[in-house]
Design a protein around this motif. Structure first.
Motif, PDB file in Angstrom:
ATOM      1  N   GLY A 100       0.881  -1.190  -0.669  1.00 35.78           N
ATOM      2  CA  GLY A 100      -0.051  -0.394   0.113  1.00 35.78           C
ATOM      3  C   GLY A 100       0.407   1.514   0.095  1.00 35.78           C
ATOM      4  O   GLY A 100       0.669   2.304  -0.877  1.00 35.78           O
TER       5      GLY A 100
ATOM      6  N   SER B 198       0.911   3.768  -3.138  1.00 34.92           N
ATOM      7  CA  SER B 198       0.705   5.615  -2.704  1.00 34.92           C
ATOM      8  C   SER B 198       1.672   6.649  -3.169  1.00 34.92           C
ATOM      9  O   SER B 198       1.767   7.105  -3.859  1.00 34.92           O
ATOM     10  CB  SER B 198       0.165   5.715  -1.375  1.00 34.92           C
ATOM     11  OG  SER B 198      -0.304   4.680  -0.584  1.00 34.92           O
TER      12      SER B 198
ATOM     13  N   CYS C  86       2.197   6.488  -6.844  1.00 34.21           N
ATOM     14  CA  CYS C  86       0.906   7.295  -7.342  1.00 34.21           C
ATOM     15  C   CYS C  86       1.129   9.004  -7.544  1.00 34.21           C
ATOM     16  O   CYS C  86       0.694   9.821  -7.833  1.00 34.21           O
ATOM     17  CB  CYS C  86      -1.076   7.178  -7.092  1.00 34.21           C
ATOM     18  SG  CYS C  86      -0.979   5.829  -7.491  1.00 34.21           S
TER      19      CYS C  86
END
Length: 76
Positions: free
Chosen positions: A10, A14, A17
């Motif tokens: 995760g 992140s 992104c």
């Protein structure tokens, strides 16, 4: 997967992104008409498929009904 691995995945996603770089991409003038053509062709293909298989679709969703001979035997 364990919670630790999910947390690492995760955080990594992140970070990817958040790091954005310019694409310097070019869409020519025919791209819009091509996308419109694909949408119209898909809608027509879906419509023709439904028309061809309409009876099979109806029989799939209908409940099976008792035959007349079974109904008359039950009434006696």
């Amino acid at each position: 997967m364990s919670a630790k691995v999910m947390k690492i995945v995760g955080i990594t996603l992140s970070i990817f992104c958040l790091i954005v770089s310019p694409a310097y991409a070019y869409l020519d003038m025919g791209t819009g008409s091509y996308l419109l053509q694909v949408l119209v062709a898909s809608a027509l293909a879906l419509g023709i498929s439904v028309k061809v298989f309409w009876q099979k679709i109806l029989t799939f969703f209908k409940k099976p009904q008792k035959k007349d001979t079974e109904i008359s035997r039950e009434g006696k």
